[in-house]
Motif scaffolding. Structure first.
Motif, PDB file in Angstrom:
ATOM      1  N   ALA A  84       0.839  -1.207   0.000  1.00  0.00           N
ATOM      2  CA  ALA A  84       0.000   0.000   0.000  1.00  0.00           C
ATOM      3  C   ALA A  84       0.873   1.255   0.000  1.00  0.00           C
ATOM      4  N   GLN A  88      -8.457   0.111  -3.028  1.00  0.00           N
ATOM      5  CA  GLN A  88      -8.880   1.483  -3.281  1.00  0.00           C
ATOM      6  C   GLN A  88      -7.925   2.176  -4.246  1.00  0.00           C
ATOM      7  N   ALA A  89      -6.641   2.036  -4.009  1.00  0.00           N
ATOM      8  CA  ALA A  89      -5.656   2.707  -4.861  1.00  0.00           C
ATOM      9  C   ALA A  89      -5.720   2.209  -6.293  1.00  0.00           C
ATOM     10  N   LYS A 144      -7.338   4.355  -9.556  1.00  0.00           N
ATOM     11  CA  LYS A 144      -6.319   4.745 -10.523  1.00  0.00           C
ATOM     12  C   LYS A 144      -6.933   5.040 -11.893  1.00  0.00           C
ATOM     13  N   ARG A 195       1.315   4.552  -2.510  1.00  0.00           N
ATOM     14  CA  ARG A 195       1.100   5.841  -1.838  1.00  0.00           C
ATOM     15  C   ARG A 195      -0.324   5.958  -1.297  1.00  0.00           C
ATOM     16  N   ASN A 196      -0.784   4.864  -0.689  1.00  0.00           N
ATOM     17  CA  ASN A 196      -2.138   4.859  -0.161  1.00  0.00           C
ATOM     18  C   ASN A 196      -2.214   4.071   1.147  1.00  0.00           C
ATOM     19  N   SER A 227      -6.923  -0.870   1.277  1.00  0.00           N
ATOM     20  CA  SER A 227      -6.303   0.353   0.772  1.00  0.00           C
ATOM     21  C   SER A 227      -5.646   0.103  -0.585  1.00  0.00           C
ATOM     22  N   TRP A 283      -3.205   3.608   4.899  1.00  0.00           N
ATOM     23  CA  TRP A 283      -4.210   4.158   5.793  1.00  0.00           C
ATOM     24  C   TRP A 283      -3.645   4.247   7.203  1.00  0.00           C
TER      25      TRP A 283
END
Length: 105
Positions: free
Chosen positions: A45, A91-92, A96, A49-50, A88, A52
């Protein structure tokens, strides 16, 4: 309606991780394996760069429980941290490309 799909998948991941972490009973070796998996997911993660903050907090709670000798709680927290890190990552990767669908044209 398209926006709800990634959020619902994220919720599904976190809900599915709940019973796993609640039923996690284990030894120090179980904790170490779960903690290593959580750290690896959290590093991934970070590469995206994501990371949490909740993942870091849950990892710290797992370490604290392990230091106190409560490996059941430590393993459960480590598995929860892994689930958070994987969420996370999801999500990233999903955001994107999904941002293009939100672009005003």
């Amino acid at each position: 309606m398209r926006n709800l799909m990634p959020k619902s998948a994220l919720v599904l991941i976190l809900v599915a991780a709940g019973p796993i972490s609640a039923s996690a009973a284990g030894s120090e070796d179980d904790f170490k394996a779960a903690y290593a998996a959580a750290e690896a997911a959290n590093k991934e993660a970070g590469k995206l760069r994501n990371q949490w903050t909740t993942t870091a907090n849950t990892l710290a709670a797992a370490k604290k429980a392990a230091d106190a000798g409560d490996f059941d709680k430590a393993t459960a927290s480590a598995k929860e941290a892994e689930a958070l890190a994987k969420a996370s990552i999801f999500q990233a990767t999903s955001e994107k490309t999904r941002w293009r669908e939100m672009e005003i044209r």
